[in-house]
Design an enzyme around this catalytic site. Structure first.
Site, PDB file in Angstrom:
ATOM      1  N   GLU A   1     -25.674  36.984  63.220  1.00  0.00           N
ATOM      2  CA  GLU A   1     -25.270  35.957  64.607  1.00  0.00           C
ATOM      3  C   GLU A   1     -23.998  35.261  63.948  1.00  0.00           C
ATOM      4  O   GLU A   1     -24.046  34.563  62.741  1.00  0.00           O
ATOM      5  CB  GLU A   1     -26.125  35.241  65.145  1.00  0.00           C
ATOM      6  CG  GLU A   1     -25.840  34.437  66.416  1.00  0.00           C
ATOM      7  CD  GLU A   1     -26.938  33.511  67.110  1.00  0.00           C
ATOM      8  OE1 GLU A   1     -27.375  33.692  68.200  1.00  0.00           O
ATOM      9  OE2 GLU A   1     -27.464  32.894  66.301  1.00  0.00           O
TER      10      GLU A   1
ATOM     11  N   GLU B   1     -29.876  28.531  73.461  1.00  0.00           N
ATOM     12  CA  GLU B   1     -30.686  27.537  72.387  1.00  0.00           C
ATOM     13  C   GLU B   1     -31.074  26.559  73.254  1.00  0.00           C
ATOM     14  O   GLU B   1     -32.328  25.915  72.813  1.00  0.00           O
ATOM     15  CB  GLU B   1     -29.378  26.960  71.737  1.00  0.00           C
ATOM     16  CG  GLU B   1     -28.935  28.090  70.695  1.00  0.00           C
ATOM     17  CD  GLU B   1     -29.707  28.479  69.654  1.00  0.00           C
ATOM     18  OE1 GLU B   1     -30.688  27.656  69.231  1.00  0.00           O
ATOM     19  OE2 GLU B   1     -29.542  29.703  69.301  1.00  0.00           O
TER      20      GLU B   1
ATOM     21  N   GLU C   1     -33.285  34.141  65.137  1.00  0.00           N
ATOM     22  CA  GLU C   1     -34.345  34.809  65.907  1.00  0.00           C
ATOM     23  C   GLU C   1     -34.533  36.424  65.995  1.00  0.00           C
ATOM     24  O   GLU C   1     -34.778  36.968  66.866  1.00  0.00           O
ATOM     25  CB  GLU C   1     -34.360  34.273  67.203  1.00  0.00           C
ATOM     26  CG  GLU C   1     -33.108  34.738  68.014  1.00  0.00           C
ATOM     27  CD  GLU C   1     -31.952  33.590  67.713  1.00  0.00           C
ATOM     28  OE1 GLU C   1     -31.050  33.690  68.728  1.00  0.00           O
ATOM     29  OE2 GLU C   1     -32.076  32.726  66.814  1.00  0.00           O
ATOM     30  N   ASN C   2     -33.927  36.903  64.682  1.00  0.00           N
ATOM     31  CA  ASN C   2     -33.765  38.485  64.712  1.00  0.00           C
ATOM     32  C   ASN C   2     -35.127  38.914  65.348  1.00  0.00           C
ATOM     33  O   ASN C   2     -36.138  38.631  64.949  1.00  0.00           O
ATOM     34  CB  ASN C   2     -33.685  39.097  63.355  1.00  0.00           C
ATOM     35  CG  ASN C   2     -32.530  38.318  62.566  1.00  0.00           C
ATOM     36  OD1 ASN C   2     -31.455  38.319  62.999  1.00  0.00           O
ATOM     37  ND2 ASN C   2     -33.137  37.660  61.681  1.00  0.00           N
TER      38      ASN C   2
ATOM     39  N   HIS D   1     -39.478  27.266  68.147  1.00  0.00           N
ATOM     40  CA  HIS D   1     -38.168  27.587  68.748  1.00  0.00           C
ATOM     41  C   HIS D   1     -37.648  28.899  68.428  1.00  0.00           C
ATOM     42  O   HIS D   1     -37.218  29.684  69.532  1.00  0.00           O
ATOM     43  CB  HIS D   1     -37.111  26.510  67.974  1.00  0.00           C
ATOM     44  CG  HIS D   1     -35.595  26.611  68.581  1.00  0.00           C
ATOM     45  ND1 HIS D   1     -35.095  25.710  69.312  1.00  0.00           N
ATOM     46  CD2 HIS D   1     -34.685  27.633  68.035  1.00  0.00           C
ATOM     47  CE1 HIS D   1     -33.819  26.248  69.604  1.00  0.00           C
ATOM     48  NE2 HIS D   1     -33.629  27.346  68.778  1.00  0.00           N
ATOM     49  N   GLU D   2     -37.756  29.460  67.230  1.00  0.00           N
ATOM     50  CA  GLU D   2     -37.251  30.855  67.083  1.00  0.00           C
ATOM     51  C   GLU D   2     -38.082  31.983  67.892  1.00  0.00           C
ATOM     52  O   GLU D   2     -37.897  32.824  68.227  1.00  0.00           O
ATOM     53  CB  GLU D   2     -37.373  31.252  65.486  1.00  0.00           C
ATOM     54  CG  GLU D   2     -36.481  30.147  64.759  1.00  0.00           C
ATOM     55  CD  GLU D   2     -35.153  30.217  65.258  1.00  0.00           C
ATOM     56  OE1 GLU D   2     -34.749  31.219  65.722  1.00  0.00           O
ATOM     57  OE2 GLU D   2     -34.337  29.136  65.150  1.00  0.00           O
TER      58      GLU D   2
END
Length: 355
Positions: free
Chosen positions: A156, A349, A293-294, A326-327
């Site tokens: 990213e 996000e 966040e893959n 979050h991820e």
């Protein structure tokens, strides 16, 4: 639901300067982007061989494509790669023109490629970087005092094109089946489970991973090195935290956090986490993204994933929980459902932070 109701109630009392207009329902054809939509990838079979001592990679990929409009030219992304050859179906060779400034390659065929399903095979090579983008190496000091080298990817926003040629824009979703040749002692993890590991000569091995669901290129990931893990499960999904060997026990707190968070999100979203595993990896030091966040392989700089009870503070515990939550939220907001173009990444996000 309660949070949404509260937010709606608060917004109802805020005077707006202009009418609020909802965006149109997503349309692939209308989605922003720089690549033509005449040819669309369906699946990638990616084979790469890595030389982490000399920082080189070679690759061959087989891409199943859907030609939506007959064309002589197929344009896709590459950055820093050398495309040695491209062949369509039964051996029709392309003339390749690379535009390094635009980070593209155009494959020109002698006649128009007909509408429908086709197979494209591309052979290429390129560098493994030392800067933390694309596919790169991370040199770090292990607990033993030795200098170790880890192979890492960070794609990213638009750096998948540094590991393989492809349609490196978020709207072009496809499946990915990854095979990688690397040092035989390395532990390798990707978005999906390992399906096979076979020796290659005396010093290397070839590791194959299961095929991913349809997803954007920037969510593909690979990490390999001297790692160990702690493991658990939640709602039937195997969970693991990987760290440099000797530090794996410091992943216990993040693992326990993920065991609590996953059932909550499964219930909140009403859609069970769809991948067969969820792994998290601590990257030691050279990882400017902070966390990523893959899909199925969440990567973190080590100081926001590992907790060392004698030395870490209570704030570190809070930070780990916040970042893991979050991820993990991104596994739904961002991975399962993805913005059509980068101008809406704020929504990915913002929603993950709000969760």
């Amino acid at each position: 639901m309660r949070r949404l109701l509260t937010l709606t109630t608060l917004l109802a009392g805020v005077p707006l300067a202009a009418p609020v207009c909802a965006e149109q329902v997503f349309s692939f054809q209308r989605a922003a982007g720089q690549l033509p939509k005449t040819v669309v990838p369906v699946s990638y079979g990616i084979n790469i061989s890595t030389d982490i001592d000399n920082l080189k990679l070679t690759g061959q990929e087989t891409i199943q494509v859907d030609v939506r409009t007959p064309t002589e030219d197929v344009t896709l992304n590459q950055a820093g790669l050398h495309l040695a050859g491209a062949v369509l179906d039964n051996g029709v060779k392309a003339t390749i023109t690379q535009d390094d400034a635009a980070e593209t390659a155009t494959l020109h065929f002698p006649a128009k490629v007909s509408k429908g399903a086709h197979t494209l095979v591309i052979t290429y090579s390129g560098p493994i970087l030392k800067t933390p983008n694309g596919i790169y190496v991370d040199d770090y000091t292990a607990p033993s005092g030795e200098t170790k080298r880890m192979l890492v990817t960070q794609f990213e926003v638009a750096d998948a094109r540094r590991m393989f040629p492809g349609w490196d824009e978020p709207a072009f979703k496809a499946t990915f089946q990854l095979n990688v040749t690397l040092p035989k002692e390395a532990v390798a993890v990707s978005n999906m489970p390992v399906t096979q590991s076979t020796p290659e000569g005396t010093s290397q091995k070839r590791v194959s991973f299961a095929t991913t669901p349809r997803m954007s290129t920037y969510l593909l990931a690979l990490v390999a090195g001297d790692m160990k893990s702690v493991q658990g499960q939640a709602d039937g999904t195997p969970l693991a935290v990987y760290a440099p060997s000797g530090l794996e026990e410091q992943g216990e707190y993040a693992l326990h956090a993920s065991e609590k968070i996953l059932p909550y999100y499964n219930n909140y979203f009403g859609v069970k986490y769809p991948l067969p595993q969820m792994d998290m990896v601590a990257i030691p030091g050279n990882y400017q993204a902070g966390a990523m966040e893959n899909w199925g392989l969440l990567t973190y700089i080590d100081n926001v994933l590992l907790f060392d009870p004698p030395n870490s503070t209570p704030r570190t515990r809070e930070l780990i929980y916040e970042v893991v939550a979050h991820e993990m939220a991104h596994q739904w907001s961002g991975d399962l459902v993805t913005m059509g173009w980068w101008d809406n990444i704020w929504l990915n996000e913002g929603f993950a932070s709000w969760m």
